[in-house]
Motif scaffolding. Structure first.
Motif, PDB file in Angstrom:
ATOM      1  N   GLN A  96      -7.669  95.034 -14.434  1.00 39.30           N
ATOM      2  CA  GLN A  96      -7.044  95.189 -13.120  1.00 39.30           C
ATOM      3  C   GLN A  96      -8.129  95.200 -12.056  1.00 39.30           C
ATOM      4  O   GLN A  96      -9.143  95.859 -12.196  1.00 39.30           O
ATOM      5  N   LEU A  97      -7.860  94.492 -10.981  1.00 40.14           N
ATOM      6  CA  LEU A  97      -8.854  94.388  -9.919  1.00 40.14           C
ATOM      7  C   LEU A  97      -9.003  95.719  -9.193  1.00 40.14           C
ATOM      8  O   LEU A  97      -8.014  96.356  -8.845  1.00 40.14           O
ATOM      9  N   GLN A  98     -10.249  96.104  -8.967  1.00 38.72           N
ATOM     10  CA  GLN A  98     -10.552  97.269  -8.142  1.00 38.72           C
ATOM     11  C   GLN A  98     -11.482  96.834  -7.020  1.00 38.72           C
ATOM     12  O   GLN A  98     -12.427  96.072  -7.261  1.00 38.72           O
ATOM     13  N   LEU A  99     -11.216  97.326  -5.818  1.00 34.87           N
ATOM     14  CA  LEU A  99     -11.982  96.939  -4.639  1.00 34.87           C
ATOM     15  C   LEU A  99     -12.574  98.181  -3.990  1.00 34.87           C
ATOM     16  O   LEU A  99     -11.869  99.176  -3.804  1.00 34.87           O
ATOM     17  N   VAL A 100     -13.852  98.114  -3.635  1.00 34.71           N
ATOM     18  CA  VAL A 100     -14.532  99.243  -2.995  1.00 34.71           C
ATOM     19  C   VAL A 100     -15.270  98.721  -1.764  1.00 34.71           C
ATOM     20  O   VAL A 100     -16.209  97.921  -1.891  1.00 34.71           O
ATOM     21  N   GLU A 101     -14.858  99.208  -0.604  1.00 37.74           N
ATOM     22  CA  GLU A 101     -15.507  98.818   0.640  1.00 37.74           C
ATOM     23  C   GLU A 101     -16.672  99.745   0.951  1.00 37.74           C
ATOM     24  O   GLU A 101     -16.676 100.915   0.560  1.00 37.74           O
TER      25      GLU A 101
ATOM     26  N   ALA B 260     -15.920  94.006  -5.897  1.00 43.01           N
ATOM     27  CA  ALA B 260     -14.792  93.949  -6.820  1.00 43.01           C
ATOM     28  C   ALA B 260     -15.258  94.215  -8.244  1.00 43.01           C
ATOM     29  O   ALA B 260     -16.369  93.845  -8.631  1.00 43.01           O
ATOM     30  N   SER B 261     -14.397  94.857  -9.022  1.00 45.56           N
ATOM     31  CA  SER B 261     -14.648  95.069 -10.436  1.00 45.56           C
ATOM     32  C   SER B 261     -13.334  94.925 -11.191  1.00 45.56           C
ATOM     33  O   SER B 261     -12.259  94.959 -10.601  1.00 45.56           O
TER      34      SER B 261
ATOM     35  N   TYR C  18     -10.104  97.635   5.619  1.00 46.71           N
ATOM     36  CA  TYR C  18      -9.685  97.537   4.225  1.00 46.71           C
ATOM     37  C   TYR C  18      -9.870  96.116   3.698  1.00 46.71           C
ATOM     38  O   TYR C  18      -9.584  95.137   4.392  1.00 46.71           O
ATOM     39  N   CYS C  19     -10.257  96.052   2.463  1.00 49.31           N
ATOM     40  CA  CYS C  19     -10.315  94.792   1.731  1.00 49.31           C
ATOM     41  C   CYS C  19      -9.016  94.648   0.941  1.00 49.31           C
ATOM     42  O   CYS C  19      -8.472  95.647   0.444  1.00 49.31           O
ATOM     43  N   HIS C  20      -8.541  93.433   0.822  1.00 52.20           N
ATOM     44  CA  HIS C  20      -7.233  93.188   0.208  1.00 52.20           C
ATOM     45  C   HIS C  20      -7.310  91.948  -0.663  1.00 52.20           C
ATOM     46  O   HIS C  20      -7.868  90.929  -0.256  1.00 52.20           O
ATOM     47  N   GLY C  21      -6.761  92.042  -1.873  1.00 55.37           N
ATOM     48  CA  GLY C  21      -6.715  90.903  -2.772  1.00 55.37           C
ATOM     49  C   GLY C  21      -5.293  90.652  -3.248  1.00 55.37           C
ATOM     50  O   GLY C  21      -4.541  91.593  -3.489  1.00 55.37           O
ATOM     51  N   VAL C  22      -4.934  89.388  -3.358  1.00 53.99           N
ATOM     52  CA  VAL C  22      -3.582  89.015  -3.800  1.00 53.99           C
ATOM     53  C   VAL C  22      -3.684  87.913  -4.843  1.00 53.99           C
ATOM     54  O   VAL C  22      -4.415  86.930  -4.655  1.00 53.99           O
TER      55      VAL C  22
END
Length: 116
Positions: free
Chosen positions: A1-6, A24-25, A95-99
């Protein structure tokens, strides 16, 4: 599962610059549509930019076009938001956002404050 850290948010004077990072991780960012959003105090969330490899282009909102530049480093699995000529109205949590396949992922946000 994608995890995002700003990261990279800070207090900066008007006219200054900052570069935000979104690391991203859990998955490669490569197939995702990636974007940056912000939420200013008392305001709705605002979409700033988005990019995808399939589109090959990056889109910007009118409020940041010409001042902000989004980029991605596939090798580092990281996206960036270079912000120049910052204004007090840019003060917000970013915020960072991924789709991908209609599934959305959000980072926790990083605070940017533009003030003298």
């Amino acid at each position: 599962q994608l995890q995002l850290v700003e990261s990279g948010g800070d207090l900066v004077q008007p006219g200054g610059s900052l570069r935000l990072s979104c690391a991203a991780s859990g998955a490669s960012l490569d197939p995702y549509v990636i974007g940056w959003f912000r939420r200013a105090p008392g305001k709705d969330r605002e979409g700033l930019s988005c990019t995808s490899r399939s589109e090959g282009r990056t889109f910007y909102s009118d409020s940041v076009k010409g001042r902000f530049t989004m980029s991605r480093d596939i090798a580092k699995n990281t996206v960036y938001l270079q912000m120049n000529n910052l204004k007090p109205e840019d003060t917000a949590v970013y915020y960072c956002h991924g789709v991908i396949f209609a599934t959305e992922y959000w980072g926790q946000g990083t605070q940017v404050t533009v003030s003298s």
